[in-house]
Design an enzyme around this catalytic site. Sequence first.
Site, PDB file in Angstrom:
ATOM      1  CD  GLU A 244      -2.798   0.870   2.575  1.00  0.00           C
ATOM      2  OE1 GLU A 244      -3.218  -0.260   2.886  1.00  0.00           O
ATOM      3  OE2 GLU A 244      -3.047   1.886   3.231  1.00  0.00           O
ATOM      4  NE  ARG A 270      -6.033  37.336 -11.936  1.00  0.00           N
ATOM      5  CZ  ARG A 270      -7.139  38.028 -11.744  1.00  0.00           C
ATOM      6  NH1 ARG A 270      -8.137  37.986 -12.625  1.00  0.00           N
ATOM      7  NH2 ARG A 270      -7.274  38.769 -10.669  1.00  0.00           N
TER       8      ARG A 270
END
Length: 381
Positions: A244, A270
């Site tokens: 995991e 932007r």
Amino acid sequence: MDFSWTEDQLEFRNSVLDFARNELNNDVRGRDSRSEFDAEGWKKCGAFGIQGLPYPTEYGGQGADVLTTVLAMEALGQGSRDNGFLFSLNAHMWAGTTPIARFGNEDQKQRWLPGLCDGSLISGQAITEPDTGSDAYALHTTVKKDGDSFVLNGTKTYATNAPIGDLMVVFASIDRSKGWAGLCAIVVEKGTPGMEVEAHYDKMGLRTSPMSGLSFNDCVVPAENLLGKVGSGMMIFNHSIEWERSCILASAIGTMERKLEECIDYANQREQFGQSIGKFQGVSHKIAEMKTRLETSRLLLYRTAWLRDQGKAKAIDASMVKYYISEALVQTCLDAVQIHGGSGYMTETEVERDVRDALSSKIYSGTSEIQLNVIARHLGL
Ligand SMILES: Cc1cc2nc3c(=O)[nH]c(=O)nc-3n(C[C@H](O)[C@H](O)[C@H](O)COP(=O)(O)OP(=O)(O)OC[C@H]3O[C@@H](n4cnc5c(N)ncnc54)[C@H](O)[C@@H]3O)c2cc1C
């Protein structure tokens, strides 16, 4: 070590990326606000072969090696914005399916693996309890042998996929005086009398990944559901937690790639003070750091996957990859909000959600502090 991909691997990666972009982004913002799991997406992943990626073909898996598997999980993270869904997929694979694939006997593998691989069964793992988290082996849940059955009593918490799970790998002690040597791993199926699934928890992030507690009151489980032997629970847990920790953040590499692309686009488009904000070093350096964190995380992931393919990965490798990528993911998601300014703080732009989702990566599968303890221990400290 050779990380050059074959044509087949790259083609597969691109097909996973297209699949994730087209099929795993359905109303993520709405489902996040409602804490709703994408059951249709799960079935589609099963049909595509995701859940079965690293498992043997004879049990319905794809038989992929670890490097190919993490490459595919990375592509899922890049293509899908549903981090909670991907977390449920990872919990199902590494915490639920892997212990059965590795320690299940032939009957258990025949019985559960095909469904776990094709998406018809959902699994998870329950070890954490209200009083035992990092100190997982001190758990209080008991298991007793009773004829052809085992009887479970106790309470589990924070169990990912428990509300939707068809089967959960549950850890309990047959004799608490033996400490870790008394631990057992047993598969408990949905609807087993004596197992109660608590109400779905309301979480800060990963809200599309269902989680709850489980309580066991004289819960009678058939003896054939025991994984391995009585007392082999710690070995089973250690094995699955190392897998995991090695693989669960592969999807986060894809998320970081996605964040990088979003931030470059935003910084170019932007404008403030008459120029694009990307021209300001305060912004461009954040993006340069994002790219550096992404590539170092990626290398560490591929190195650990390669070591796993060679059968050479150690606990320290798993802890380093888990620690490093989770910290990198959180910083990248925080920087993305800063670069997007006020708009990054608004739910409608979906930038803030990645921060909420990322923060848990420093807690689940062992906190960052516990990973550092493991690393330090391996260094003789
Ligand atoms: C999103 C999410 C999903 C999860 N999924 C699952 C699941 O599927 N199944 C399951 O069983 N559990 C699951 N967990 C639980 C998770 O494994 C635990 O939360 C985690 O291990 C920490 O345990 P705890 O919350 O009890 O914190 P504690 O252990 O109480 O730790 C609290 C703080 O103390 C620190 N600390 C504790 N011990 C030490 C030490 N020795 N050295 C230094 N610092 C220390 C910790 O790092 C942490 O900062 C999940 C948790 C989250 C957030």
